[in-house]
Design a protein around this motif. Structure first.
Motif: not given
Length: 121
Positions: A111-121
């Motif tokens: 699921y995470i890998a399917s995104f173009d951009q990931v913001l981590s908080f």
């Protein structure tokens, strides 16, 4: 953010003790207010943000209003890692965010890998 890019906000920190969780929720609301509504995933200690708490005892402000504002800004589905809940003994019955649907993920990696951009908080 470029047109068509997909964005995931990864909430992975406990709600209190530092500003990371609060800043993450504020960033999600800011994106949504600018019509760039991200998907949101609560994972690891981030699932603790979803619980009703009384942070005044430790001199902190509650994150509850930020969480409750998410559906009003178009973030209507909150993705939650099932393993993170189970590891912390949290049941879905313990979580109530009015207006939000909870979607459990058994394997958040793809699921995470399917995104173009990931913001981590």
């Amino acid at each position: 953010m470029a047109q068509g890019k997909t964005l995931l906000a990864l909430c992975r920190h406990a709600p209190y003790g530092n500003a990371t969780a609060r800043e993450g929720l504020e960033a999600i609301l800011a994106c949504a207010a600018m019509d760039q509504v991200p998907e949101v995933l609560f994972i690891n200690d981030g699932v603790l943000q979803l619980l009703e708490q009384n942070p005044k005892a430790i001199g902190e402000k509650s994150l509850r209003r930020n969480l409750q504002a998410l559906p009003m800004f178009g973030v209507e589905t909150l993705h939650v890692c099932r393993r993170s809940l189970e590891a912390r003994g949290i049941s879905l019955d313990n979580i109530d965010i009015p207006g939000a649907e909870l979607a459990l993920l058994d394997n958040p990696g793809p699921y995470i890998a399917s995104f173009d951009q990931v913001l981590s908080f």
